[in-house]
Design a protein around this motif. Structure first.
Motif, mmCIF file in Angstrom:
data_model
loop_
_atom_site.group_PDB
_atom_site.id
_atom_site.type_symbol
_atom_site.label_atom_id
_atom_site.label_comp_id
_atom_site.label_asym_id
_atom_site.label_seq_id
_atom_site.Cartn_x
_atom_site.Cartn_y
_atom_site.Cartn_z
ATOM 1 N N VAL A 50 -16.653 6.951 37.133
ATOM 2 C CA VAL A 50 -15.579 6.096 37.660
ATOM 3 C C VAL A 50 -15.181 5.069 36.609
ATOM 4 O O VAL A 50 -13.994 4.774 36.431
ATOM 5 C CB VAL A 50 -16.020 5.403 38.966
ATOM 6 C CG1 VAL A 50 -14.966 4.399 39.419
ATOM 7 C CG2 VAL A 50 -16.265 6.426 40.063
ATOM 8 N N THR A 51 -16.161 4.545 35.883
ATOM 9 C CA THR A 51 -15.864 3.595 34.804
ATOM 10 C C THR A 51 -14.963 4.232 33.756
ATOM 11 O O THR A 51 -13.961 3.637 33.329
ATOM 12 C CB THR A 51 -17.174 3.112 34.148
ATOM 13 O OG1 THR A 51 -17.972 2.447 35.125
ATOM 14 C CG2 THR A 51 -16.888 2.158 32.992
ATOM 15 N N SER A 52 -15.297 5.455 33.339
ATOM 16 C CA SER A 52 -14.510 6.111 32.292
ATOM 17 C C SER A 52 -13.112 6.474 32.775
ATOM 18 O O SER A 52 -12.131 6.310 32.031
ATOM 19 C CB SER A 52 -15.239 7.364 31.795
ATOM 20 O OG SER A 52 -15.342 8.329 32.822
ATOM 21 N N THR A 53 -12.989 6.964 34.005
ATOM 22 C CA THR A 53 -11.661 7.332 34.510
ATOM 23 C C THR A 53 -10.812 6.093 34.777
ATOM 24 O O THR A 53 -9.587 6.158 34.698
ATOM 25 C CB THR A 53 -11.770 8.188 35.786
ATOM 26 O OG1 THR A 53 -12.705 7.604 36.696
ATOM 27 C CG2 THR A 53 -12.220 9.601 35.470
ATOM 28 N N ALA A 54 -11.459 4.971 35.053
ATOM 29 C CA ALA A 54 -10.716 3.710 35.189
ATOM 30 C C ALA A 54 -10.121 3.308 33.846
ATOM 31 O O ALA A 54 -8.964 2.853 33.774
ATOM 32 C CB ALA A 54 -11.628 2.609 35.727
ATOM 33 N N LEU A 55 -10.895 3.485 32.769
ATOM 34 C CA LEU A 55 -10.389 3.173 31.431
ATOM 35 C C LEU A 55 -9.206 4.058 31.071
ATOM 36 O O LEU A 55 -8.266 3.617 30.402
ATOM 37 C CB LEU A 55 -11.496 3.357 30.387
ATOM 38 C CG LEU A 55 -12.747 2.484 30.527
ATOM 39 C CD1 LEU A 55 -13.720 2.784 29.404
ATOM 40 C CD2 LEU A 55 -12.379 1.016 30.531
ATOM 41 N N MET A 56 -9.240 5.312 31.523
ATOM 42 C CA MET A 56 -8.157 6.250 31.233
ATOM 43 C C MET A 56 -7.008 6.131 32.232
ATOM 44 O O MET A 56 -6.011 6.845 32.114
ATOM 45 C CB MET A 56 -8.697 7.684 31.261
ATOM 46 C CG MET A 56 -9.711 7.999 30.175
ATOM 47 S SD MET A 56 -8.985 8.108 28.535
ATOM 48 C CE MET A 56 -8.143 9.677 28.622
ATOM 49 N N ARG A 57 -7.163 5.263 33.220
ATOM 50 C CA ARG A 57 -6.157 5.079 34.283
ATOM 51 C C ARG A 57 -5.857 6.405 34.985
ATOM 52 O O ARG A 57 -4.710 6.787 35.205
ATOM 53 C CB ARG A 57 -4.878 4.476 33.700
ATOM 54 C CG ARG A 57 -5.035 3.077 33.089
ATOM 55 C CD ARG A 57 -4.684 1.987 34.065
ATOM 56 N NE ARG A 57 -3.306 2.063 34.486
ATOM 57 C CZ ARG A 57 -2.281 1.477 33.867
ATOM 58 N NH1 ARG A 57 -2.500 0.772 32.764
ATOM 59 N NH2 ARG A 57 -1.057 1.586 34.320
ATOM 60 N N LEU A 58 -6.926 7.106 35.386
ATOM 61 C CA LEU A 58 -6.785 8.408 36.035
ATOM 62 C C LEU A 58 -7.255 8.375 37.487
ATOM 63 O O LEU A 58 -7.404 9.428 38.103
ATOM 64 C CB LEU A 58 -7.585 9.475 35.261
ATOM 65 C CG LEU A 58 -7.091 9.798 33.854
ATOM 66 C CD1 LEU A 58 -8.047 10.755 33.160
ATOM 67 C CD2 LEU A 58 -5.684 10.393 33.893
ATOM 68 N N LEU A 59 -7.494 7.188 38.032
ATOM 69 C CA LEU A 59 -7.964 7.076 39.412
ATOM 70 C C LEU A 59 -6.791 7.104 40.393
ATOM 71 O O LEU A 59 -5.665 6.768 40.031
ATOM 72 C CB LEU A 59 -8.765 5.780 39.583
ATOM 73 C CG LEU A 59 -10.118 5.762 38.851
ATOM 74 C CD1 LEU A 59 -10.732 4.378 38.896
ATOM 75 C CD2 LEU A 59 -11.056 6.781 39.445
#
Length: 534
Positions: A50-59
């Motif tokens: 979730v941390t990584s996908t938040a950085l990629m703005r993919l949530l």
């Protein structure tokens, strides 16, 4: 100290659901410098991905994200979607855990790599084609001129992951996020992928955020590590310090969760439960109207004897024939050779003749979520075998057997009215084991039963399997590419390569004094020797 390339400050991720708000990431802060590898470790559900996908703005849109995430001078959480699309792939990129679901099955791999170059670099035609071939060579894809026209399903797992790396590195990003990039791969392929990432990191000077639950990989791959639990970072520091002097109880638990112990040897006078001689399995690969058809021989003349109470481990890379051999021994696949089970020659028995024996030989599969029907309750799943093999049982007797089976695997019998999706991965695997045990078998084929689980969950399943075996004098055929787990469970090991047994001996001999080069290669990769970690 130089300015960090990526700086995360008080990152908070909340999922707004109809039932309320769930905080998946809570106040996470860390930084990564140019050329550095930092690992984010923790069990499933800890908040790593979730941390990584938040950085990629993919949530998804119902997610609320707060805090700060700066890549250079850019605030990733505040730039527009259009700006973020430029950043993704161009300045930061991501390798996802499962390449088969990340790659488009309808497009050739060359087209999928070229799409990134067109979007971010404006490359088309011959120039893009040359860059695609160059990338495929860099990531070690053999015969790139031919493979560029392949579809994802035509590649092996390791090759698909290399294609994902090629896509991620197409625009030479400053930051690469690798989310469990080696989880589904064999140990030798795993070592190759990590060595490749290190080589490409040095070539491009990029930073890597490495997300995993495998601490063995972290020890040899990352300079720094952050340990996550329940959405928070509970410990961080340079890798050597965290591994040698962990401060938090959770970190110590993760480090202690490596499979350990050995199985007591079986009495050499114990009766044979399964005897197989010269087993061969072949699959047609091309049928001709006239002339001979062509076949692929997956298992080539294997002889195997298993005593009652014994655990035989079968190891080898994907495609070595491990699972095919296991299914052939249980007569789930057509094979040549002879098989005797529990003093009965089952070589030529048809399906109806085999059915009475099925209750004595059961299977626990690799993926419990895929092998458990999502439309049935746990009680219905476990009772299915009883209805087939013991139709004379009344409802109360079946219910009593179901409750007993769930208690055997340390699950609350009240859970039998729930569905598989309501359970964790470890609980689902316990349900799969309960489904097999309810028939009171003598022989269990365990096909990669722990590969999809966190190390701590693996340990609980290993302890459970040991206890059940001791209690019921069960015999196991344990198939895995995880050599640490095989060592902890097996008293005899077969090493397979290309359908043949290349080495066979006691667990102690295979793991401490291997003879064959292939076995030594597997062991080095599995336990991450400095040679493979370099």
């Amino acid at each position: 100290m130089s300015t960090p390339l990526l700086e995360i400050d008080n990152l908070q991720v909340d999922f707004r659901l109809p039932t309320g708000t769930v905080s998946a990431v809570r106040g996470v802060s860390f930084s990564i410098h140019e050329g550095e590898t930092m690992a984010l470790v923790g069990e499933s559900g800890s908040g790593k991905s979730v941390t990584s996908t938040a950085l990629m703005r993919l949530l998804p849109e119902m997610t609320h994200i707060s805090g700060s995430a700066r890549l250079g001078e850019q605030e990733l959480l505040k730039i527009s979607p259009r700006q973020m699309r430029r950043v993704r792939g161009d300045e930061m990129s991501m390798i996802f855990q499962e390449p088969m679901t990340s790659l488009n099955p309808l497009h050739r791999i060359g087209r999928q790599i070229a799409e990134v170059l067109e979007r971010h670099r404006g490359m088309t035609g011959q120039k893009a084609q040359q860059r695609v071939l160059e990338l495929l060579r860099q990531v070690g894809i053999p015969e790139p001129e031919r493979r560029v026209r392949s579809y994802p399903h035509e590649l092996s797992g390791g090759q698909r992951q290399r294609v994902m790396i090629a896509i991620a590195l197409a625009c030479e990003p400053k930051l690469l996020i690798a989310d469990e990039p080696t989880t589904a791969l064999d140990v030798t392929v795993q070592a190759q992928i990590l060595a490749l990432l290190k080589d490409l990191q040095q070539r491009y000077g990029m930073a890597i955020l490495f997300i995993t639950h495998d601490l063995t990989l972290v020890r040899h791959f990352a300079e720094r590590v952050c340990v996550m639990r329940h959405g928070e970072i509970v410990e961080s520091g340079d890798t050597a310090t965290v591994f040698e002097r962990p401060q938090h109880d959770y970190t110590r638990m993760l480090l202690d969760a490596e499979p350990s112990g050995t199985k007591a040897a079986v009495d050499t006078q114990a009766p044979m439960l399964l005897e197989a001689s010269d087993i061969r399995v072949r699959f047609p690969i091309r049928k001709r109207l006239f002339g001979r058809s062509e076949y692929f021989e997956a298992v080539r003349g294997i002889t195997l004897n298993i005593r009652r109470g014994q655990t035989v481990g079968i190891v080898g890379e994907s495609g070595s024939g491990k699972s095919t051999l296991g299914r052939a021994l249980l007569r789930l696949l057509e094979s040549q050779g002879s098989i005797t089970f529990d003093n009965t020659d089952i070589t030529h028995l048809d399906k109806s003749a085999m059915r009475p024996l099925r209750s004595r030989m059961q299977v626990v599969f690799q993926d419990p979520f895929g092998s458990l029907s999502p439309r049935q309750t746990v009680g219905e799943i476990i009772s299915e075998g009883l209805r087939v093999h013991y139709p004379e049982l009344g409802r109360r007797e079946r219910e009593a057997r179901i409750i007993e089976a769930l208690q055997e695997v340390s699950l609350d019998p009240a859970m039998r009215r729930r569905y598989p999706h309501e359970f964790s991965g470890g609980q689902r695997q316990r349900i799969a084991i309960a489904r097999a045990l309810v028939l009171k078998p003598r022989f269990l084929l365990l096909d990669e039963p722990t590969s999809a689980l966190d190390r701590s969950v693996q340990m609980t399943v290993i302890r459970l399997l040991r206890e059940i075996q001791r209690r019921h004098d069960l015999t196991y055929l344990f198939i895995s590419h995880d050599l640490a787990v095989v060592r902890a469970l097996s008293d005899t090991v077969l090493v397979m390569k290309e359908g043949q047994v290349v080495e066979h001996g006691t667990s102690e001999t295979i793991f401490t004094r291997p003879r064959e080069t292939y076995t030594k290669t597997l062991l080095k990769a599995a336990f991450m020797s400095s040679e493979h970690a370099a």
